[in-house]
Design a protein around this motif. Structure first.
Motif, mmCIF file in Angstrom:
data_model
loop_
_atom_site.group_PDB
_atom_site.id
_atom_site.type_symbol
_atom_site.label_atom_id
_atom_site.label_comp_id
_atom_site.label_asym_id
_atom_site.label_seq_id
_atom_site.Cartn_x
_atom_site.Cartn_y
_atom_site.Cartn_z
ATOM 1 N N ALA A 152 -10.021 -26.982 -5.088
ATOM 2 C CA ALA A 152 -10.722 -27.383 -3.826
ATOM 3 C C ALA A 152 -11.283 -26.478 -2.995
ATOM 4 C CB ALA A 152 -9.119 -27.523 -3.204
ATOM 5 N N ARG A 153 -11.334 -25.191 -3.479
ATOM 6 C CA ARG A 153 -12.252 -24.283 -2.766
ATOM 7 C C ARG A 153 -13.744 -24.575 -3.414
ATOM 8 N NH1 ARG A 153 -10.838 -17.908 -1.831
ATOM 9 N NH2 ARG A 153 -12.404 -17.573 -0.059
ATOM 10 N N PHE A 154 -13.810 -24.315 -4.633
ATOM 11 C CA PHE A 154 -15.011 -24.193 -5.148
ATOM 12 C C PHE A 154 -15.918 -25.480 -5.280
ATOM 13 C CE2 PHE A 154 -12.851 -24.377 -9.345
ATOM 14 C CZ PHE A 154 -13.626 -25.396 -9.736
ATOM 15 N N ARG A 155 -14.934 -26.710 -4.855
ATOM 16 C CA ARG A 155 -15.703 -27.927 -4.714
ATOM 17 C C ARG A 155 -16.263 -27.967 -3.472
ATOM 18 N NH1 ARG A 155 -13.302 -31.832 -8.631
ATOM 19 N NH2 ARG A 155 -13.737 -30.649 -10.875
ATOM 20 N N LEU A 156 -16.134 -27.103 -2.489
ATOM 21 C CA LEU A 156 -16.773 -27.358 -1.081
ATOM 22 C C LEU A 156 -18.176 -26.919 -1.392
ATOM 23 C CD1 LEU A 156 -14.171 -25.776 1.028
ATOM 24 C CD2 LEU A 156 -14.835 -28.266 0.994
ATOM 25 N N VAL A 157 -18.558 -26.135 -2.577
ATOM 26 C CA VAL A 157 -20.179 -25.583 -2.751
ATOM 27 C C VAL A 157 -20.621 -26.825 -3.700
ATOM 28 C CG1 VAL A 157 -21.211 -23.606 -3.611
ATOM 29 C CG2 VAL A 157 -19.021 -23.340 -2.714
ATOM 30 N N ARG A 163 -20.231 -17.535 -3.829
ATOM 31 C CA ARG A 163 -20.383 -19.121 -3.272
ATOM 32 C C ARG A 163 -19.170 -19.468 -3.015
ATOM 33 N NH1 ARG A 163 -24.588 -20.132 -7.801
ATOM 34 N NH2 ARG A 163 -26.688 -19.662 -6.569
ATOM 35 N N ALA A 164 -18.252 -19.155 -3.924
ATOM 36 C CA ALA A 164 -16.810 -19.963 -3.808
ATOM 37 C C ALA A 164 -16.246 -19.242 -2.476
ATOM 38 C CB ALA A 164 -15.965 -19.513 -5.125
ATOM 39 N N GLU A 165 -16.352 -17.854 -2.417
ATOM 40 C CA GLU A 165 -15.910 -17.210 -1.152
ATOM 41 C C GLU A 165 -16.466 -17.334 0.018
ATOM 42 O OE1 GLU A 165 -15.053 -12.966 -2.169
ATOM 43 O OE2 GLU A 165 -13.980 -13.352 -3.890
ATOM 44 N N SER A 166 -17.603 -18.174 -0.004
ATOM 45 C CA SER A 166 -18.030 -18.194 1.275
ATOM 46 C C SER A 166 -17.358 -19.362 2.205
ATOM 47 C CB SER A 166 -19.636 -19.006 1.288
ATOM 48 O OG SER A 166 -19.731 -20.191 0.602
ATOM 49 N N HIS A 167 -16.422 -19.949 1.647
ATOM 50 C CA HIS A 167 -15.469 -21.117 2.392
ATOM 51 C C HIS A 167 -14.140 -20.246 2.393
ATOM 52 C CE1 HIS A 167 -18.799 -24.143 2.534
ATOM 53 N NE2 HIS A 167 -18.703 -23.758 1.445
ATOM 54 N N PRO A 180 -16.913 -12.071 5.901
ATOM 55 C CA PRO A 180 -18.330 -11.905 6.097
ATOM 56 C C PRO A 180 -18.706 -12.163 7.577
ATOM 57 C CG PRO A 180 -17.835 -14.085 4.731
ATOM 58 C CD PRO A 180 -16.439 -13.393 4.829
ATOM 59 N N VAL A 181 -19.720 -11.686 7.715
ATOM 60 C CA VAL A 181 -20.383 -11.957 9.180
ATOM 61 C C VAL A 181 -21.251 -13.128 9.317
ATOM 62 C CG1 VAL A 181 -21.739 -10.805 11.096
ATOM 63 C CG2 VAL A 181 -20.367 -9.618 9.773
ATOM 64 N N ARG A 182 -21.241 -13.878 10.099
ATOM 65 C CA ARG A 182 -21.707 -15.326 9.929
ATOM 66 C C ARG A 182 -23.250 -15.083 10.667
ATOM 67 N NH1 ARG A 182 -18.683 -20.923 9.719
ATOM 68 N NH2 ARG A 182 -17.579 -20.326 8.095
ATOM 69 N N VAL A 183 -24.147 -15.609 10.114
ATOM 70 C CA VAL A 183 -25.614 -15.321 10.744
ATOM 71 C C VAL A 183 -25.537 -16.510 11.860
ATOM 72 C CG1 VAL A 183 -27.936 -15.924 10.485
ATOM 73 C CG2 VAL A 183 -26.672 -15.105 8.569
ATOM 74 N N GLY A 184 -25.987 -16.068 13.178
ATOM 75 C CA GLY A 184 -26.125 -16.736 14.283
ATOM 76 C C GLY A 184 -24.521 -16.587 15.252
ATOM 77 N N ALA A 185 -23.839 -15.834 14.590
ATOM 78 C CA ALA A 185 -22.379 -16.051 15.516
ATOM 79 C C ALA A 185 -22.646 -15.037 16.768
ATOM 80 C CB ALA A 185 -21.328 -15.472 14.396
ATOM 81 N N GLU A 186 -21.979 -15.445 17.638
ATOM 82 C CA GLU A 186 -21.995 -14.618 18.960
ATOM 83 C C GLU A 186 -20.883 -13.941 19.202
ATOM 84 O OE1 GLU A 186 -22.569 -17.300 22.319
ATOM 85 O OE2 GLU A 186 -24.083 -18.366 21.443
ATOM 86 N N PRO A 187 -21.130 -12.558 19.676
ATOM 87 C CA PRO A 187 -19.816 -11.946 19.812
ATOM 88 C C PRO A 187 -18.697 -12.272 20.460
ATOM 89 C CG PRO A 187 -21.771 -11.046 20.883
ATOM 90 C CD PRO A 187 -22.043 -12.215 20.286
ATOM 91 N N CYS A 242 -2.380 -21.346 -0.574
ATOM 92 C CA CYS A 242 -3.065 -20.152 -0.507
ATOM 93 C C CYS A 242 -3.782 -19.689 0.854
ATOM 94 C CB CYS A 242 -4.297 -20.451 -1.705
ATOM 95 S SG CYS A 242 -5.436 -19.084 -1.615
ATOM 96 N N ALA A 243 -4.633 -20.448 1.287
ATOM 97 C CA ALA A 243 -5.203 -20.267 2.695
ATOM 98 C C ALA A 243 -5.736 -19.044 2.806
ATOM 99 C CB ALA A 243 -4.073 -20.397 3.950
ATOM 100 N N ALA A 244 -6.525 -18.365 1.708
ATOM 101 C CA ALA A 244 -7.129 -17.245 1.578
ATOM 102 C C ALA A 244 -8.442 -17.376 2.583
ATOM 103 C CB ALA A 244 -7.763 -16.825 0.387
ATOM 104 N N PRO A 245 -8.844 -16.648 3.455
ATOM 105 C CA PRO A 245 -9.982 -16.825 4.381
ATOM 106 C C PRO A 245 -11.406 -16.625 3.698
ATOM 107 C CG PRO A 245 -9.131 -14.583 4.520
ATOM 108 C CD PRO A 245 -8.068 -15.155 3.655
ATOM 109 N N ALA A 246 -12.250 -16.856 4.205
ATOM 110 C CA ALA A 246 -13.676 -16.502 3.413
ATOM 111 C C ALA A 246 -13.868 -14.853 3.436
ATOM 112 C CB ALA A 246 -14.650 -17.150 4.451
ATOM 113 N N GLY A 247 -14.423 -14.628 2.066
ATOM 114 C CA GLY A 247 -14.458 -13.199 1.692
ATOM 115 C C GLY A 247 -13.573 -12.769 0.982
#
Length: 94
Positions: A40-45, A7-11, A72-79, A18-23
């Motif tokens: 700041a990251r896990f408070r987004l969840v 959940r934390a890594e979903s954002h 992670p691949v986002r659901v509904g993301a267009e190529p 830091c600026a670590a990307p999702a995943g």
């Protein structure tokens, strides 16, 4: 508890240092995997907003050299396609 890190890594991490990307797990200033996720990251969840901290699980190897993991691949993301941009200028002096 085991799904908290997912959940934390979903954002992506909003911390500028830091600026670590999702995943990917959070990183320290010395480019190591952080022992816990930045607040700041896990408070987004919403499920983790009131947690005092969220530790980085052992599978992410806290303390080792940080490398970006596959995003992670986002659901509904267009190529994403290619876009060709150009610039043209015509003189209007004549």
């Amino acid at each position: 508890m085991s799904a908290d890190f997912k959940r934390a890594e979903s954002h992506g991490c909003p911390m500028s240092t830091c600026a670590a990307p999702a995943g990917s797990p959070c990183r320290t200033g010395k480019s190591k995997v952080a022992i816990q996720y930045h607040t700041a990251r896990f408070r987004l969840v919403p499920q983790l907003a009131k947690a005092p901290n969220v530790p980085t699980p052992g599978v992410r190897n806290p303390g080792s050299a940080w490398t970006e993991l596959p995003r992670p691949v986002r659901v509904g993301a267009e190529p994403v396609g290619h876009v060709r941009l150009g610039y043209a200028r015509a003189s209007t002096a004549r």
